[in-house]
Design a protein around this motif. Structure first.
Motif, PDB file in Angstrom:
ATOM      1  N   UNK A   1       0.892  -1.281   0.138  1.00 24.06           N
ATOM      2  CA  UNK A   1      -0.110   0.073   0.194  1.00 24.06           C
ATOM      3  C   UNK A   1       1.019   1.275  -0.146  1.00 24.06           C
ATOM      4  N   UNK A   2       1.980   1.220  -0.063  1.00 26.15           N
ATOM      5  CA  UNK A   2       2.958   2.163   0.091  1.00 26.15           C
ATOM      6  C   UNK A   2       2.740   3.320  -0.844  1.00 26.15           C
ATOM      7  N   UNK A   3       2.379   3.015  -2.099  1.00 26.99           N
ATOM      8  CA  UNK A   3       2.122   4.055  -3.080  1.00 26.99           C
ATOM      9  C   UNK A   3       0.789   4.692  -3.040  1.00 26.99           C
ATOM     10  N   UNK A   4      -0.204   4.039  -2.302  1.00 26.17           N
ATOM     11  CA  UNK A   4      -1.471   4.440  -2.087  1.00 26.17           C
ATOM     12  C   UNK A   4      -1.568   5.370  -1.246  1.00 26.17           C
ATOM     13  N   UNK A   5      -0.579   5.440  -0.157  1.00 27.79           N
ATOM     14  CA  UNK A   5      -0.838   6.536   1.051  1.00 27.79           C
ATOM     15  C   UNK A   5      -1.060   8.114   0.768  1.00 27.79           C
ATOM     16  N   UNK A   6      -0.071   8.630  -0.031  1.00 28.40           N
ATOM     17  CA  UNK A   6      -0.321   9.919  -0.641  1.00 28.40           C
ATOM     18  C   UNK A   6      -1.582  10.221  -1.293  1.00 28.40           C
ATOM     19  N   UNK A   7      -2.011   9.109  -1.983  1.00 26.73           N
ATOM     20  CA  UNK A   7      -3.303   9.169  -2.794  1.00 26.73           C
ATOM     21  C   UNK A   7      -4.648   9.507  -1.831  1.00 26.73           C
TER      22      UNK A   7
ATOM     23  N   UNK B   1      -4.383  10.362   1.490  1.00 28.95           N
ATOM     24  CA  UNK B   1      -4.104  11.513   2.225  1.00 28.95           C
ATOM     25  C   UNK B   1      -4.561  12.637   1.628  1.00 28.95           C
ATOM     26  N   UNK B   2      -4.336  12.677   0.349  1.00 32.20           N
ATOM     27  CA  UNK B   2      -4.926  13.909  -0.700  1.00 32.20           C
ATOM     28  C   UNK B   2      -6.443  13.868  -0.561  1.00 32.20           C
ATOM     29  N   UNK B   3      -7.055  12.750  -0.990  1.00 31.55           N
ATOM     30  CA  UNK B   3      -8.526  12.540  -0.832  1.00 31.55           C
ATOM     31  C   UNK B   3      -8.963  12.810   0.305  1.00 31.55           C
TER      32      UNK B   3
ATOM     33  N   UNK C   1      -7.708  14.905   2.590  1.00 31.34           N
ATOM     34  CA  UNK C   1      -7.734  16.379   2.917  1.00 31.34           C
ATOM     35  C   UNK C   1      -8.656  17.141   1.985  1.00 31.34           C
ATOM     36  N   UNK C   2      -8.875  16.826   0.776  1.00 30.34           N
ATOM     37  CA  UNK C   2     -10.105  17.250  -0.193  1.00 30.34           C
ATOM     38  C   UNK C   2     -11.259  16.964   0.236  1.00 30.34           C
ATOM     39  N   UNK C   3     -11.493  15.952   0.941  1.00 31.73           N
ATOM     40  CA  UNK C   3     -12.941  15.769   1.388  1.00 31.73           C
ATOM     41  C   UNK C   3     -13.156  16.650   2.500  1.00 31.73           C
ATOM     42  N   UNK C   4     -12.229  16.871   3.708  1.00 29.84           N
ATOM     43  CA  UNK C   4     -12.231  17.676   4.746  1.00 29.84           C
ATOM     44  C   UNK C   4     -12.387  19.075   4.479  1.00 29.84           C
ATOM     45  N   UNK C   5     -11.828  19.715   3.294  1.00 29.63           N
ATOM     46  CA  UNK C   5     -11.754  20.897   2.905  1.00 29.63           C
ATOM     47  C   UNK C   5     -13.201  21.338   2.177  1.00 29.63           C
ATOM     48  N   UNK C   6     -13.989  20.283   1.691  1.00 27.30           N
ATOM     49  CA  UNK C   6     -15.309  20.622   0.969  1.00 27.30           C
ATOM     50  C   UNK C   6     -16.387  20.727   2.240  1.00 27.30           C
TER      51      UNK C   6
END
Length: 130
Positions: free
Chosen positions: A113-119, A121-123, A125-130
């Motif tokens: 799952x290493x390469x999925x962690x930044x994705x 986290x970004x999702x 963050x985007x959800x909490x910003x909306x």
């Protein structure tokens, strides 16, 4: 192949095909009333929780390439590559199923799952910003 192994193969293949086709209802029919799911990123104690994120996940899937299928009387293991439209690209995945009475009672998804962690986290963050 015994009839139990044949039933296992039919149930797992039907679930796998329905899931990657986005047919939540057809996938849910294959799951037992008591169901658990575990992966490196999420876990769920019921079918609804497991299938809730399917539509979102399928938005980034561009294909699935089966590598191996192993079936027993009450368990199965699939190994496949999930092709994604993300920086992850191709995700090699192993999926282990346990069945009871012809229905899937647990799934364990295994992948790096290493390469999925930044994705993820970004999702989040985007959800909490909306």
């Amino acid at each position: 192949m015994t009839s139990a192994t044949t039933r296992t193969r039919e149930a797992v293949q039907a679930y796998h095909q329905a899931r990657f086709a986005g047919d939540v209802a057809a996938a849910a029919v294959r799951l037992a009333g008591t169901f658990t799911f575990q992966s490196p990123l999420i876990s769920s104690g019921d079918a609804n929780g497991h299938l809730a994120g399917l539509t979102g996940f399928l938005q980034v899937v561009t294909g699935v390439e089966m590598i191996s299928e192993l079936y027993g009387e009450s368990e199965a293991t699939l190994v496949y590559d999930v092709h994604t439209a993300t920086p992850v690209g191709i995700q090699r995945t192993a999926e282990h199923f346990r069945l009871r009475d012809g229905r899937i009672e647990s799934i364990t998804l295994i992948f790096d799952a290493t390469r999925w962690h930044p994705i993820m986290a970004a999702a989040a963050q985007a959800e909490s910003a909306s």
